[in-house]
Write a protein that holds these residues in place. Sequence first.
Motif, mmCIF file in Angstrom:
data_model
loop_
_atom_site.group_PDB
_atom_site.id
_atom_site.type_symbol
_atom_site.label_atom_id
_atom_site.label_comp_id
_atom_site.label_asym_id
_atom_site.label_seq_id
_atom_site.Cartn_x
_atom_site.Cartn_y
_atom_site.Cartn_z
ATOM 1 N N LYS A 206 0.063 45.088 33.988
ATOM 2 C CA LYS A 206 0.575 44.929 35.353
ATOM 3 C C LYS A 206 1.946 44.263 35.396
ATOM 4 N N LEU A 207 2.575 44.114 34.225
ATOM 5 C CA LEU A 207 3.840 43.379 34.172
ATOM 6 C C LEU A 207 4.962 44.175 34.848
ATOM 7 N N ARG A 208 5.523 43.601 35.911
ATOM 8 C CA ARG A 208 6.584 44.278 36.653
ATOM 9 C C ARG A 208 7.952 43.652 36.396
ATOM 10 N N TYR A 209 7.972 42.322 36.218
ATOM 11 C CA TYR A 209 9.253 41.657 36.021
ATOM 12 C C TYR A 209 9.222 40.761 34.786
ATOM 13 N N VAL A 210 10.317 40.812 34.039
ATOM 14 C CA VAL A 210 10.554 39.862 32.959
ATOM 15 C C VAL A 210 11.852 39.133 33.300
ATOM 16 N N VAL A 211 11.748 37.830 33.485
ATOM 17 C CA VAL A 211 12.909 37.003 33.819
ATOM 18 C C VAL A 211 13.379 36.316 32.546
ATOM 19 N N VAL A 212 14.643 36.478 32.219
ATOM 20 C CA VAL A 212 15.233 35.829 31.042
ATOM 21 C C VAL A 212 16.273 34.841 31.555
ATOM 22 N N ASP A 213 15.898 33.589 31.621
ATOM 23 C CA ASP A 213 16.770 32.562 32.201
ATOM 24 C C ASP A 213 17.729 32.022 31.144
ATOM 25 N N GLU A 214 18.913 31.592 31.597
ATOM 26 C CA GLU A 214 19.949 31.020 30.728
ATOM 27 C C GLU A 214 20.188 31.915 29.511
ATOM 28 N N CYS A 215 20.357 33.208 29.772
ATOM 29 C CA CYS A 215 20.418 34.164 28.664
ATOM 30 C C CYS A 215 21.678 34.008 27.821
ATOM 31 N N HIS A 216 22.687 33.285 28.315
ATOM 32 C CA HIS A 216 23.890 33.078 27.501
ATOM 33 C C HIS A 216 23.618 32.208 26.286
ATOM 34 N N THR A 217 22.503 31.480 26.299
ATOM 35 C CA THR A 217 22.175 30.624 25.149
ATOM 36 C C THR A 217 21.623 31.430 23.979
ATOM 37 N N TYR A 218 21.257 32.673 24.240
ATOM 38 C CA TYR A 218 20.720 33.506 23.161
ATOM 39 C C TYR A 218 21.891 34.174 22.429
ATOM 40 N N ARG A 219 22.480 33.434 21.517
ATOM 41 C CA ARG A 219 23.640 33.911 20.772
ATOM 42 C C ARG A 219 23.410 33.653 19.287
ATOM 43 N N GLY A 220 24.279 34.233 18.479
ATOM 44 C CA GLY A 220 24.159 34.027 17.049
ATOM 45 C C GLY A 220 22.836 34.550 16.525
ATOM 46 N N VAL A 221 22.302 33.879 15.527
ATOM 47 C CA VAL A 221 21.053 34.329 14.897
ATOM 48 C C VAL A 221 19.878 34.218 15.860
ATOM 49 N N PHE A 222 19.804 33.133 16.624
ATOM 50 C CA PHE A 222 18.714 32.973 17.578
ATOM 51 C C PHE A 222 18.741 34.112 18.599
ATOM 52 N N GLY A 223 19.914 34.433 19.121
ATOM 53 C CA GLY A 223 20.013 35.521 20.075
ATOM 54 C C GLY A 223 19.620 36.850 19.471
ATOM 55 N N SER A 224 19.982 37.073 18.223
ATOM 56 C CA SER A 224 19.612 38.319 17.555
ATOM 57 C C SER A 224 18.100 38.427 17.402
ATOM 58 N N HIS A 225 17.447 37.299 17.074
ATOM 59 C CA HIS A 225 15.980 37.297 16.987
ATOM 60 C C HIS A 225 15.354 37.581 18.353
ATOM 61 N N VAL A 226 15.858 36.928 19.393
ATOM 62 C CA VAL A 226 15.290 37.113 20.726
ATOM 63 C C VAL A 226 15.470 38.560 21.185
ATOM 64 N N ALA A 227 16.588 39.182 20.813
ATOM 65 C CA ALA A 227 16.799 40.578 21.172
ATOM 66 C C ALA A 227 15.654 41.453 20.651
ATOM 67 N N HIS A 228 15.182 41.179 19.444
ATOM 68 C CA HIS A 228 14.090 41.978 18.892
ATOM 69 C C HIS A 228 12.736 41.563 19.463
ATOM 70 N N VAL A 229 12.571 40.304 19.820
ATOM 71 C CA VAL A 229 11.336 39.897 20.504
ATOM 72 C C VAL A 229 11.209 40.653 21.819
ATOM 73 N N LEU A 230 12.318 40.804 22.549
ATOM 74 C CA LEU A 230 12.274 41.538 23.813
ATOM 75 C C LEU A 230 12.009 43.020 23.581
#
Length: 804
Positions: A206-230
């Motif tokens: 039933k998931l309709r919305y995914v909110v990604v808050d403060e998405c500018h913090t997902y940069r570098g290696v951490f951001g690359s990992h989060v990109a694949h988690v999403l």
Amino acid sequence: MCGRRRPRSPATAPCRESNHLCGQYCALPAGLVWCVPSTDPATLLDRLVRGRTGLVTHVERVPARAGSPAEWPDFVPAATRSVLASLGIDQPWAHQAEAAAAAWAGEHVVVATGTASGKSLAYQLPVLASLGTSTALYLSPTKALAVDQFRALAPFGVAAAVYDGDTPRLERDWLRRHARLILTNPDMLHYGVLPQHARWAGFLRKLRYVVVDECHTYRGVFGSHVAHVLRRLRRLCAKYGASPTFVLASATVSDPAASASRLTGLPVRAVTADGSPRSGMTFALWEPPLLPVSGPVPAQREGGGAGENGAPVRKTALRETSDLLADLVAAGVRTLAFVRSRRGAEIVATMAKRGLDEAGLEFLRDHVAAYRAGYLREERRALEDALRDGRIVGLAATNALELGVDIAGLDSVLLSGYPGTLASLWQQAGRAGRSGKAGQEALCIMIARDDPLDTYLVHHPDALFRRPVEATVLDPQNPYVLAPHLCSAASESPLTTADLELFGTTEDFCDQLLRRRKTGWYWTASHRPEVDLRGTGGEPVAVVESGTGKLLGTVDAGASHTQVHPGAVYLHQGSSYVVDELHLDEGVALVHPEEPDWSTHARDITEIRIVSTRDTVDAGPVRLHLGEVDVTNQVVSYQRRRLASGEVIDERPLDLPERQLSTVAVWYTLAEPPVEAAELPGALHAAEHAAIGLLPLIATCDRWDIGGLSTALHADTELPTVFVYDGHPGGAGFAERAFGTAVSWLTATREAIAACECPAGCPSCVQSPKCGNGNDPLSKSGAIAVLDTILKALPSPDPVPTPT
């Protein structure tokens, strides 16, 4: 401090004095109240400067802005409007209404507006309107922010729950079954939801919305990992028949649509026109004074840097920040001081308390505290509540409080050093002036560290106030990031050829990692794939008091060799401990309480081997390269230094294992060095330090995200060579950015060195607080000559690479 002594307990009458910084105090039923006349930031800044030797190099007036209200979107329920009206929100701002309407229509959207612009309402409106028939997932980079958002949702009476590492296990089954809105973070999504997706099937379906808050913090290696988690989340949602809309919130960044699209793998619309009102701000750049030095100078100083014998050094940014914090607390000015490191936050809070004690204001010391990652849950929540209700007036914090935690009524912000990116700078500065009071003015002061970048910025204010905010750098195709996520995805549900485009990979790459069968690629191991999501080098190391077994906090695995090695001094909430044992296999450091009169500083050795070259710019005697390298690093000893003088007491050996890193580097070689052979090592070393210090000016990185090495004769190049490399496996995109903007980067580096007023090199230009060689040898004049040679040879503007 103004030096006036105050009573040890609050006075009983309101004060009538207004000609000094420290107010009087009165006891009222609500508690201790500071009776300070209303003061505009410019006057307050003038009072802070009075009698100090620090230099305000620039004052920027950020004007107030009127708001642009809009009508409520038609889909917003009357009940939701009623609750918002009770909270004082009668109309949305234009950007809130635009983003909410786009999300309601199923369009992926990123809201990239200023701090305190009400981005939360932009995603709350569609989420709240849909919870009757759907579910929603909220992701934040920190626990504190998720808890704060949960509090904000309380008046709406929705079935929301926080799911993080602090959530009791007995509550987790309940929220899986009953919660309509889950507030969590990428770590828990990776570890707790995706591997157990069958147990979350009802929620995901039933998931309709995914909110990604403060998405500018997902940069570098951490951001690359989060990109694949999403991407893994999107894949599993599709498995259960859902295709959620992504709503992202970001600080002001360059090209937010492209950054959000790279993060989610989806086309994203950007809403950037900020319709919210903004209070005015006075923003000052502050350079601590030079201190004459007559004897040996410490090779490294916390928050400062290094000084060569006889050379001037600056008063440390931590010392200056703590003095300003104490003065502001004494004045009743609610202040948040952002400090770069955990240790630094502890030091600032401790020194501010000491300053209040010395001024006869001992009863105010409990109104000052430190806040950082690594604290236990109960400690963090208590500090957040105390800052909100005014029991804490001055808080020294790491960037754990940079993000959207709603702490209203703060009057000023101190930045102990440039936070690394313009996005972070404006996020942190925006913590002040958030109470919404009509006409409230805020004060922000950035105190420069003894660091080439900080020195450059306080003397080049246009680089802060007239420069576009950086683009977010992340690289989901980094094989060291992609590989473990492909394995994780396969362990959740076998990969098929239809998934290859989603992850941006190939059949050959999957064949190297997984077992291929007719129906797809399978993970066949009995354990879960290992993923270091935040790129910290592994599981955090627990710091435990050996006598009591009490858990004091944690240290990232990547920092454990330098911060909690045997003999290291560890600070926790103003108390000092000395490390007895470090058990890396068990992830535990055992400490005992001790207040030594010395500090500890780790020393290391580094070697680099070139693996391959991606791109080269051939500029005659100068060649600039980008490629893959193997880095070997080992912490081999530590120095003990007197706290008062910085004098080196001794150097003690350490027996710690080598660390191997395969990453991406940018490097240049010199076929015709411009200095004599004896001066060349110091010239290259100084140029390396300054280049590392200035790289954050053009890439969204911190100097601690990158490393370097200089040598007068490298085994692979057979030439004088300077390397700057990403400090994460596979790279993080910073070296590529440096290569592509080499002329701009190295020009700023040369300007920072040449403009520094020191005679032979100091922490403000060529010395580094992280140098494993004790900043020896260094040649300031030689570094300028080296950079002049490079810039004369390289084509301008920035070179276009040619593949090799």
